[in-house]
Scaffold this motif. Structure first.
Motif, PDB file in Angstrom:
ATOM      1  N   ILE A 378      28.520  39.834  38.347  1.00 43.58           N
ATOM      2  CA  ILE A 378      29.185  40.371  37.175  1.00 43.58           C
ATOM      3  C   ILE A 378      28.278  40.609  35.957  1.00 43.58           C
ATOM      4  CG2 ILE A 378      30.783  39.540  35.389  1.00 43.58           C
ATOM      5  CD1 ILE A 378      32.597  39.049  38.017  1.00 43.58           C
ATOM      6  N   PRO A 379      27.413  39.678  35.616  1.00 43.21           N
ATOM      7  CA  PRO A 379      26.581  39.941  34.427  1.00 43.21           C
ATOM      8  C   PRO A 379      25.771  41.227  34.525  1.00 43.21           C
ATOM      9  CG  PRO A 379      26.337  37.690  35.151  1.00 43.21           C
ATOM     10  CD  PRO A 379      27.150  38.379  36.187  1.00 43.21           C
ATOM     11  N   TRP A 380      25.531  41.671  35.737  1.00 41.91           N
ATOM     12  CA  TRP A 380      24.634  42.807  35.934  1.00 41.91           C
ATOM     13  C   TRP A 380      25.359  44.148  35.917  1.00 41.91           C
ATOM     14  CZ3 TRP A 380      19.572  41.870  35.874  1.00 41.91           C
ATOM     15  CH2 TRP A 380      19.164  40.549  36.103  1.00 41.91           C
ATOM     16  N   GLN A 381      26.685  44.128  35.876  1.00 40.95           N
ATOM     17  CA  GLN A 381      27.437  45.363  36.070  1.00 40.95           C
ATOM     18  C   GLN A 381      27.011  46.483  35.129  1.00 40.95           C
ATOM     19  OE1 GLN A 381      29.347  45.860  38.791  1.00 40.95           O
ATOM     20  NE2 GLN A 381      28.413  43.881  39.198  1.00 40.95           N
ATOM     21  N   LYS A 382      26.872  46.131  33.849  1.00 46.27           N
ATOM     22  CA  LYS A 382      26.564  47.169  32.879  1.00 46.27           C
ATOM     23  C   LYS A 382      25.233  47.849  33.199  1.00 46.27           C
ATOM     24  CE  LYS A 382      27.740  47.829  28.131  1.00 46.27           C
ATOM     25  NZ  LYS A 382      28.507  47.165  27.069  1.00 46.27           N
ATOM     26  N   MET A 383      24.265  46.993  33.507  1.00 50.26           N
ATOM     27  CA  MET A 383      22.931  47.530  33.813  1.00 50.26           C
ATOM     28  C   MET A 383      22.943  48.380  35.070  1.00 50.26           C
ATOM     29  SD  MET A 383      19.999  44.784  33.126  1.00 50.26           S
ATOM     30  CE  MET A 383      20.954  43.348  32.784  1.00 50.26           C
ATOM     31  N   ARG A 384      23.597  47.832  36.095  1.00 52.80           N
ATOM     32  CA  ARG A 384      23.605  48.553  37.367  1.00 52.80           C
ATOM     33  C   ARG A 384      24.358  49.864  37.237  1.00 52.80           C
ATOM     34  NH1 ARG A 384      24.686  43.271  41.096  1.00 52.80           N
ATOM     35  NH2 ARG A 384      22.592  42.441  40.901  1.00 52.80           N
ATOM     36  N   ARG A 385      25.455  49.800  36.471  1.00 52.66           N
ATOM     37  CA  ARG A 385      26.241  51.008  36.295  1.00 52.66           C
ATOM     38  C   ARG A 385      25.395  52.102  35.626  1.00 52.66           C
ATOM     39  NH1 ARG A 385      31.812  49.088  34.618  1.00 52.66           N
ATOM     40  NH2 ARG A 385      31.580  48.091  36.626  1.00 52.66           N
ATOM     41  N   SER A 386      24.689  51.690  34.592  1.00 56.62           N
ATOM     42  CA  SER A 386      23.908  52.717  33.891  1.00 56.62           C
ATOM     43  C   SER A 386      22.790  53.258  34.778  1.00 56.62           C
ATOM     44  CB  SER A 386      23.339  52.155  32.591  1.00 56.62           C
ATOM     45  OG  SER A 386      22.577  51.024  32.860  1.00 56.62           O
ATOM     46  N   GLN A 387      22.223  52.388  35.597  1.00 51.99           N
ATOM     47  CA  GLN A 387      21.202  52.848  36.545  1.00 51.99           C
ATOM     48  C   GLN A 387      21.778  53.883  37.490  1.00 51.99           C
ATOM     49  OE1 GLN A 387      19.636  49.608  38.787  1.00 51.99           O
ATOM     50  NE2 GLN A 387      18.299  48.919  37.119  1.00 51.99           N
ATOM     51  N   ILE A 388      22.953  53.557  38.010  1.00 52.07           N
ATOM     52  CA  ILE A 388      23.554  54.443  39.003  1.00 52.07           C
ATOM     53  C   ILE A 388      24.001  55.748  38.356  1.00 52.07           C
ATOM     54  CG2 ILE A 388      25.596  54.716  40.470  1.00 52.07           C
ATOM     55  CD1 ILE A 388      25.094  51.899  41.429  1.00 52.07           C
ATOM     56  N   GLU A 389      24.548  55.619  37.147  1.00 48.98           N
ATOM     57  CA  GLU A 389      25.001  56.823  36.469  1.00 48.98           C
ATOM     58  C   GLU A 389      23.843  57.772  36.161  1.00 48.98           C
ATOM     59  OE1 GLU A 389      29.114  55.202  34.511  1.00 48.98           O
ATOM     60  OE2 GLU A 389      27.265  55.160  33.327  1.00 48.98           O
ATOM     61  N   ALA A 390      22.668  57.188  36.019  1.00 44.48           N
ATOM     62  CA  ALA A 390      21.502  58.015  35.753  1.00 44.48           C
ATOM     63  C   ALA A 390      21.114  58.838  36.972  1.00 44.48           C
ATOM     64  CB  ALA A 390      20.328  57.142  35.314  1.00 44.48           C
ATOM     65  N   THR A 391      21.342  58.291  38.145  1.00 43.82           N
ATOM     66  CA  THR A 391      20.915  58.992  39.347  1.00 43.82           C
ATOM     67  C   THR A 391      22.045  59.790  39.992  1.00 43.82           C
ATOM     68  OG1 THR A 391      21.322  56.968  40.557  1.00 43.82           O
ATOM     69  CG2 THR A 391      19.040  57.400  39.908  1.00 43.82           C
ATOM     70  N   VAL A 392      23.242  59.244  39.943  1.00 46.15           N
ATOM     71  CA  VAL A 392      24.357  59.892  40.616  1.00 46.15           C
ATOM     72  C   VAL A 392      25.292  60.515  39.579  1.00 46.15           C
ATOM     73  CG1 VAL A 392      26.207  59.581  42.314  1.00 46.15           C
ATOM     74  CG2 VAL A 392      24.178  58.119  42.379  1.00 46.15           C
ATOM     75  N   GLU A 393      25.827  61.627  39.922  1.00 47.10           N
ATOM     76  CA  GLU A 393      26.780  62.269  39.013  1.00 47.10           C
ATOM     77  C   GLU A 393      28.127  61.548  39.066  1.00 47.10           C
ATOM     78  OE1 GLU A 393      24.485  65.130  37.285  1.00 47.10           O
ATOM     79  OE2 GLU A 393      26.663  65.344  37.158  1.00 47.10           O
TER      80      GLU A 393
END
Lengths: 598, 343
Positions: A378-393
């Motif tokens: 859970i603590p990582w969600q924000k970071m991971r989300r932004s990473q993924i949003e950067a690569t995937v539409e």
């Protein structure tokens, strides 16, 4: 002898006297509650099973302290719920760290009720005692750190019977009032009235002579810890205040001894007058043999006149029957009190009992701890989300779990062993070989200690067997009870085997590999029901042996008679045991044999 | 809310425990103190009292590890990189390791709040960081979970906490004096942990009635009026504090000659203690003891005073010998000293 005692109590029956004491205790607790629970939290141990009497007492207490909230602690409460921690859902929802308070902190300035306290695991008890000591709960977990106030009143139901796990001694040590309701029947309650205390004093002083007296009395009862003394002084002060006095008198001391110390005594102070002794029933007297030494040690203390007076007064004030009952429970007390229970429980993870999950990779045969995994992710969600949003539409509102978040459930493996020693301490053995047997067992204990085994000790002599030591891993305790092992009397072999069988089945249920080591000469002469007679005794012993054999409990019989005894051999056959005559036994090959018998 | 702690100087009896605690404050590298004993003997009171007694230390401002400004070998990365460190005086940290503590709070972990709100990866120091240059107190040390014990031992031995978890990678100084207490009847201590403590003390309840009465009286006086009680003991407290400061300055100057080193070795061999840790601890302890008595040379007396405390818990356990470790040490000690004097 009856200087300052209100002899009225003597005429009331034991049950009424105990109930009156219970009611008096409630009044004292009410007085403490009025001064603010958090300022000076009351604590009470009630020795009784669930039933109308206990129910009645609790109802009464709730009436007296009408505005106080009572919280009940569930027996299997988990640590998170007890001391608090991170409130995961609230933290996620708000994006801020939100702590949830545990039960102990919720009880601050209120009352905590612990039912079946003797069954509460030692980890939980430690949390409670630590909160009692500090007045707050110190939480350091799940990335948060907090100090919550937790000064609570405590009511503990001690539902242990003889042979059960006794209530944790470190908890007992911190409790102020101790009541035994078990002898009280419901009909006594019907004509009990609430004691009337019209004028209570706001404070009372306790001068030095009284403090000295309580110190000396506690010591002569075998209470060595300093906490009970402080508690007894407080109770004496409360009693004085209830009676509208501003100074503590002798009678307050007597009350405080009754309410606070008597139930924790390891032995009764030896009164200087013989009259009191007569009240002790003779057979019990012998039972207390092992305590006599201590009593003798305390005898020189009782030379002090002041203390003499209180002991006399105490004895005369106690209602008929209470003393008898106490003497009967004291030998039990002396054992269970000195033992506590943590040693037996502490590391005993039952078979397959889950322990804290750890980070790890999934392999076959292992299971994922989903909650712990999510908590790690859970603590990582924000970071991971932004990473993924950067690569995937597009948006991703799934929870992103990575392999490094995986937490694996772990179970404590079942490799523990438990050895139950059954020692024949009857006259026939005591004369011959008891000392040698003790020596052999001591060296086995040492071996067992090295292997981290659990060890239990049962001895049988006179009429029946006695569990000297419930299964424990504490070498200190095992050695203590072994050195205190007395000898002499008949040979109730069947009773000894029966006790061992009961312990063995309990241990096996706990998932331990259990074996019984029996040291005897096999000449049983006391039957299961305590009557004499060789024939009946032997047939009883054979019956119990067959029961043990039927349950597949590995046994070793060490024949301690001078010449190998055919009876012992017979028993060992019934047990399906390995047979080992003592003349060929050194402690070395005895321990090898024990290991081999598993 | 600051709780007033019971003054160390006002503790009745328990001379061994008090002495061991004071010496561990004189020489922090001694390896801490283990206090084993009965319930209700004032173990916790003594440890808490010690904290209030100790002289303040100079520590870097804005440092989460209260690094020393001068001692460059043991600074955290930030402090080591700074050219100039502003420091201030702080009380010696005394950190409790509460029951039920989780590993992440001991070692430090990712700051969850920062991660959630800002998505930022930040280290949040744990209790080991808080305890740097101070004391780490574990009540009921024998009830501590095994994996936490391992972690603690590891850090205590190296003086550094190395964090490699949750994508964090860093190390910070964690030099602390480990103080443990517990009741051996409630569960045995693992031998590895036992050996790791520098000094050990068996704590017993006072058997003497007048001493017990004094305990109760003082405690009562303290409970009634903690502020005034502490004030009454201020002189004694200051005296003790000054003596600790003096001994600290002196301890590095204390000399142990070869003869005394030989004696220490002889004692350890006679006792059959495993490894060299016992020997090293006894040397350090004797040195601290000498400094405490204001001597600059270790003598036989200092060694015989310290041997039971430094070696009592390192003996191999003999279940047939009932006596406590310290008693056995004294027995052997008498023998060794007697032999020496004859020779």
């Amino acid at each position: 002898m009856a200087q300052n005692t209100a002899n009225a109590t003597r005429e009331t029956s034991l049950e009424e006297a105990l109930w009156n004491d219970a009611c008096l205790t409630l009044e004292m607790i009410a007085l403490m509650v009025r001064n603010g629970i958090a300022n000076n939290p009351p604590s009470l141990r009630i020795k009784a099973h669930a039933g109308p009497v206990r129910e009645h007492l609790m109802q009464r207490l709730e009436e007296i302290v009408s505005k106080t909230v009572f919280h009940k602690m569930p027996v299997g409460i988990d640590e998170q719920r007890l001391i608090g921690g991170l409130d995961l859902s609230a933290t996620l929802a708000s994006g801020k760290r939100i702590a949830s308070k545990g039960l102990l902190a919720q009880c601050h300035d209120e009352m905590l009720v612990v039912p079946m306290a003797n069954l509460v695991p030692s980890e939980t008890i430690s949390q409670v005692t630590s909160a009692m000591d500090n007045g707050h709960v110190h939480v350091e977990r799940d990335g948060m750190s907090a100090r919550d106030q937790a000064a609570f009143g405590l009511i503990v139901f001690d539902e242990s019977d003889e042979g059960d796990q006794p209530l944790s001694e470190s908890l007992c040590d911190r409790i102020m009032f101790h009541l035994d309701l078990s002898p009280i029947s419901y009909r006594v309650l019907q004509h009990a009235v609430r004691p009337d205390f019209k004028q209570t004093a706001t404070s009372a002083i306790c001068d030095n002579t009284i403090i000295e007296e309580i110190c000396a009395l506690a010591l002569s009862m075998g209470i060595t810890s300093m906490r009970p003394i402080q508690q007894a002084i407080q109770v004496a002060i409360l009693n004085a205040r209830l009676n509208g006095r501003t100074k503590v008198l002798q009678e307050d001391v007597l009350t405080s001894i009754r309410l606070s110390l008597l139930q924790r005594a390891k032995y009764l102070p030896q009164p200087p007058a013989d009259e009191v002794l007569e009240e002790e029933p003779e057979p019990e007297h012998e039972k207390d043999e092992d305590n006599h030494q201590d009593q003798e040690q305390s005898a020189d203390l009782s030379q002090k006149p002041l203390e003499d007076m209180s002991i006399e007064a105490l004895a005369s004030e106690l209602p008929d029957g209470l003393l008898d009952q106490l003497v009967a429970t004291l030998s039990l007390n002396a054992k269970s009190m000195s033992q506590g229970r943590k040693g037996a429980r502490q590391y005993s993870h039952k078979r397959g009992r889950p322990v804290a999950s750890r980070r790890g990779t999934l392999r076959s045969g292992q299971s994922l701890d989903l909650i712990a995994t999510l908590r790690a992710a859970i603590p990582w969600q924000k970071m991971r989300r932004s990473q993924i949003e950067a690569t995937v539409e597009g948006s991703c509102d799934r929870i992103h779990v990575r392999p490094q978040d995986f937490h694996i459930r772990r179970y404590k493996e079942n490799t523990e062993t438990s050895t139950i020693f059954v020692v024949d301490a009857s006259g026939s053995t005591a004369l011959n070989r008891l000392a040698e047997a003790k020596g052999a067992i001591e060296s086995l204990l040492a071996e067992g200690y090295a292997r981290r085994d659990h060890v239990a000790l049962v001895s049988f002599r006179k009429r029946e067997a006695e569990v000297l030591l419930p299964p424990t891993r504490s070498l200190v305790r095992a050695k203590k009870s072994l050195s205190a092992l007395p000898g002499g009397g008949g040979t109730p072999l069947a009773s000894g085997l029966q006790s061992a069988f009961l312990i063995a089945s309990e241990e096996m249920r706990n998932g331990r590999m259990t074996s019984i080591v029996l040291l005897t000469d096999g000449s049983a002469n006391v039957a299961l029901d305590g009557t004499g007679g060789r024939a009946q005794a032997m047939s009883d012993a054979m019956k119990v042996s067959e029961m043990i054999a039927a349950n597949d409990i590995p046994c070793l019989l060490v024949d301690v008679s001078k010449l190998a005894s055919p009876k012992a051999r017979e028993i060992s056959q019934a047990l399906g045991a390995n047979y080992l005559p003592m003349p060929f036994v050194s402690s070395k090959n005895l321990s090898d044999a024990v290991r081999a018998s598993r | 809310m600051t709780q007033v702690t019971y003054p160390f100087a006002a503790i009745v009896g328990q001379t061994e425990l008090k002495h061991a605690l004071v010496l561990s404050a004189v020489d922090a590298s001694l390896g801490g103190v283990l206090a084993l004993g009965d319930r209700g003997t004032g173990k916790t009171t003594a440890v808490r009292g010690l904290a209030a007694l100790l002289p303040k230390i100079e520590a870097a401002r804005d440092c989460r590890y209260q690094c020393s400004g001068t001692d460059e070998g043991v600074q955290c990365r930030e402090c080591a990189e700074k050219t100039e460190i502003k420091s201030h005086k702080i009380a010696v940290p005394v950190v409790d390791l509460p029951l039920g503590v989780t590993e992440d709070r001991v070692l430090g972990a990712l700051d969850i709040e920062q991660a959630l709100v800002n998505g930022e990866k930040r280290f949040e120091p744990g209790l080991l960081a808080d305890a740097n240059r101070g004391f780490l107190y574990i009540d009921e040390v024998n009830l501590l979970e095994d994996h936490l014990v391992d972690v603690l031992l590891d850090v205590a031995a190296s003086g550094w906490n190395v964090v490699e978890r949750e994508g964090l990678s860093l190390r910070h100084p964690a030099r602390f004096v480990l103080i443990g207490s517990g009741n051996p009847e409630e569960g045995d201590l693992r031998p590895q942990l036992l050996d790791r403590f520098g000094l050990s003390v068996d704590v017993t309840t006072p058997g003497d009635i007048s001493e017990r009465v004094e305990v109760i009286k003082r405690r009562d006086a303290f409970d009634k009026d903690p502020v005034n009680f502490t004030q009454d003991w201020k002189r004694e407290t200051t005296k003790l504090r000054n003596r600790i400061s003096r001994s600290r300055d002196l301890v590095s100057k204390v000399d142990v000659d070869d003869q005394m080193l030989a004696l220490i070795a002889e004692i350890c061999i006679a006792l059959g203690t495993d490894g060299l840790r016992g020997e090293l601890t006894l040397i350090k302890a004797s040195r601290a003891e000498a400094a405490w008595s204001g001597d600059i040379k270790v003598t036989e007396k200092h060694i015989s005073n310290m041997a039971p405390l430094a070696l009592g818990h390192r003996l191999r356990r003999n279940p047939l010998d009932d006596s406590r470790g310290s008693v056995r040490v004294e027995r052997i000690l008498d023998q060794v000293l007697a032999d020496r004097n004859v020779a």
